[in-house]
Write a protein that holds these residues in place. Structure first.
Motif, short mmCIF file in Angstrom:
data_model
loop_
_atom_site.label_atom_id
_atom_site.label_comp_id
_atom_site.label_asym_id
_atom_site.label_seq_id
_atom_site.Cartn_x
_atom_site.Cartn_y
_atom_site.Cartn_z
N ALA A 130 1.03 -1.09 0.37
CA ALA A 130 0.28 -0.40 -0.34
C ALA A 130 0.91 1.62 0.22
O ALA A 130 0.54 2.11 -0.79
N CYS A 131 2.27 1.52 0.46
CA CYS A 131 3.07 2.27 0.37
C CYS A 131 4.00 2.44 -0.36
O CYS A 131 5.09 3.18 -0.69
N THR A 132 3.59 1.62 -1.87
CA THR A 132 4.81 1.47 -2.81
C THR A 132 4.77 3.02 -3.84
O THR A 132 3.53 3.76 -4.24
N VAL A 133 5.75 3.46 -4.25
CA VAL A 133 6.15 4.99 -4.33
C VAL A 133 7.33 4.45 -5.55
O VAL A 133 8.04 3.75 -5.76
N LEU A 134 8.16 5.42 -6.08
CA LEU A 134 8.82 5.49 -7.32
C LEU A 134 9.82 6.01 -6.70
O LEU A 134 9.62 7.12 -5.78
N ALA A 135 11.27 5.61 -6.57
CA ALA A 135 12.29 5.83 -6.72
C ALA A 135 13.01 6.09 -7.78
O ALA A 135 13.46 4.66 -8.01
N ASN A 136 13.45 7.06 -8.29
CA ASN A 136 14.28 7.03 -9.26
C ASN A 136 14.13 6.56 -10.80
O ASN A 136 14.79 5.49 -11.28
N GLY A 137 12.46 6.31 -10.21
CA GLY A 137 11.41 4.90 -11.14
C GLY A 137 11.47 3.74 -11.29
O GLY A 137 10.53 3.25 -11.89
N GLU A 138 11.72 3.35 -9.99
CA GLU A 138 11.74 2.51 -9.92
C GLU A 138 11.02 2.01 -7.99
O GLU A 138 11.07 2.89 -7.29
N ARG A 139 9.97 1.03 -8.19
CA ARG A 139 9.02 0.91 -7.20
C ARG A 139 9.74 0.63 -5.85
O ARG A 139 10.64 -0.33 -5.99
N ILE A 140 9.57 1.16 -4.27
CA ILE A 140 9.95 0.88 -3.45
C ILE A 140 8.99 0.11 -2.37
O ILE A 140 7.68 1.17 -2.76
N LEU A 141 9.00 -0.08 -1.38
CA LEU A 141 8.16 -0.16 -0.03
C LEU A 141 9.31 1.10 0.45
O LEU A 141 9.40 1.13 1.31
N SER A 142 7.83 2.30 0.93
CA SER A 142 8.57 3.38 1.71
C SER A 142 8.42 3.04 2.85
O SER A 142 9.00 4.11 3.61
N CYS A 143 7.10 2.45 3.75
CA CYS A 143 7.35 1.90 5.49
C CYS A 143 8.72 1.24 5.11
O CYS A 143 9.57 1.26 6.03
N LEU A 144 9.53 0.48 4.73
CA LEU A 144 10.84 -0.16 4.66
C LEU A 144 12.18 1.33 4.25
O LEU A 144 13.04 0.86 4.35
N ALA A 145 11.88 1.92 3.71
CA ALA A 145 12.97 2.91 3.53
C ALA A 145 12.98 4.11 4.51
O ALA A 145 11.74 4.23 4.74
N LEU A 146 14.41 4.80 5.07
CA LEU A 146 14.42 5.81 5.87
C LEU A 146 14.49 6.93 4.55
O LEU A 146 14.85 7.33 3.27
N ALA A 147 13.50 8.39 5.16
CA ALA A 147 13.87 9.33 3.87
C ALA A 147 15.20 9.68 4.09
O ALA A 147 15.53 9.96 3.09
N VAL A 148 16.82 9.88 4.46
CA VAL A 148 17.63 9.98 4.29
C VAL A 148 18.23 9.31 3.43
O VAL A 148 19.51 9.75 2.60
N GLN A 149 17.92 7.58 2.86
CA GLN A 149 18.66 7.24 2.03
C GLN A 149 18.08 7.90 0.92
O GLN A 149 19.29 6.83 -0.27
N TYR A 150 16.88 8.29 0.74
CA TYR A 150 17.12 9.05 -0.51
C TYR A 150 17.82 10.24 -0.66
O TYR A 150 16.75 11.18 -1.70
N GLU A 151 18.18 11.35 -0.36
CA GLU A 151 18.98 12.85 -0.44
C GLU A 151 19.66 12.85 -1.56
O GLU A 151 19.95 11.55 -2.31
N GLY A 152 18.90 13.82 -1.96
CA GLY A 152 19.36 14.56 -3.54
C GLY A 152 18.44 12.96 -4.48
O GLY A 152 18.79 13.38 -5.96
N GLN A 153 17.57 11.94 -3.99
CA GLN A 153 17.04 11.63 -5.55
C GLN A 153 15.66 11.97 -5.78
O GLN A 153 14.81 12.52 -5.15
N GLU A 154 15.12 11.71 -6.48
CA GLU A 154 13.78 11.99 -7.16
C GLU A 154 12.39 10.41 -6.68
O GLU A 154 12.86 9.73 -6.88
N ILE A 155 12.00 11.34 -5.53
CA ILE A 155 10.50 10.05 -5.48
C ILE A 155 9.19 10.64 -6.15
O ILE A 155 8.61 11.53 -6.25
#
Length: 168
Positions: free
Chosen positions: A44-69
């Motif tokens: 239910a939390c799936t988003v796109l990170a640099n065009g690839e699907r990820i589970l945002s509940c399992l990711a820390l926001a700091v992991q995506y510094e400078g990247q596109e969500i």
């Protein structure tokens, strides 16, 4: 620290322990991505990170510094739906709608995987870059996104209609 969210630069959270999902929902007000199981099991939390699907509940926001969500809010608007959003409406690809944002983001990422020739568990020929978008491929690739209402047939139909040209 900043993250590009739906095309706009966003200041990241001060607390490095904040999940990407909580950052999007609580810090950015983007409530389209849902907190389902909060364990990476429902999609239910799936988003796109640099065009690839990820589970945002399992990711820390700091992991995506400078990247596109990109969240569901970044794919279309009420006046200009993404083609997959329109197909979900036309094929009854939702009932309660809770899983729909994650389903749509996941399907967009899945179509990109197919274009890149990434095989799945049910891909028959692993030596080809042209993997057909069959019902079995879509069901396998979308198996991490659960719909408790049982709208899977409409979801698959919407995906097949929208991305049929991806593998042609």
């Amino acid at each position: 620290m900043s993250i590009l969210v739906n095309g706009a630069l966003a200041e990241g959270p001060k607390d490095p322990r904040v999940s990407l999902l909580d950052f999007l929902r609580e810090h950015r007000g983007l409530t389209g991505s849902k907190k389902g199981c909060n364990q990476g099991a429902c999609g239910a939390c799936t988003v796109l990170a640099n065009g690839e699907r990820i589970l945002s509940c399992l990711a820390l926001a700091v992991q995506y510094e400078g990247q596109e969500i990109v969240t569901i809010e970044g794919l279309g608007t009420a006046d200009n739906l993404h083609p997959l959003q329109q197909a979900f409406v036309e094929h009854d690809g939702f009932q309660c709608g809770y899983c729909t944002p994650g389903q749509i983001c996941s399907a967009v990422g899945m179509a990109a995987e197919l274009q890149r020739g990434v095989p799945s568990h049910v891909t028959h020929a692993l030596d080809t870059d042209n993997i057909g978008m069959t019902r079995d491929e879509v069901r396998e690739r979308m198996s991490g996104n659960l719909c408790r209402c049982g709208a899977h047939n409409g979801i698959v139909d919407a995906i097949l209609e929208t991305f049929a040209e991806v593998t042609e």
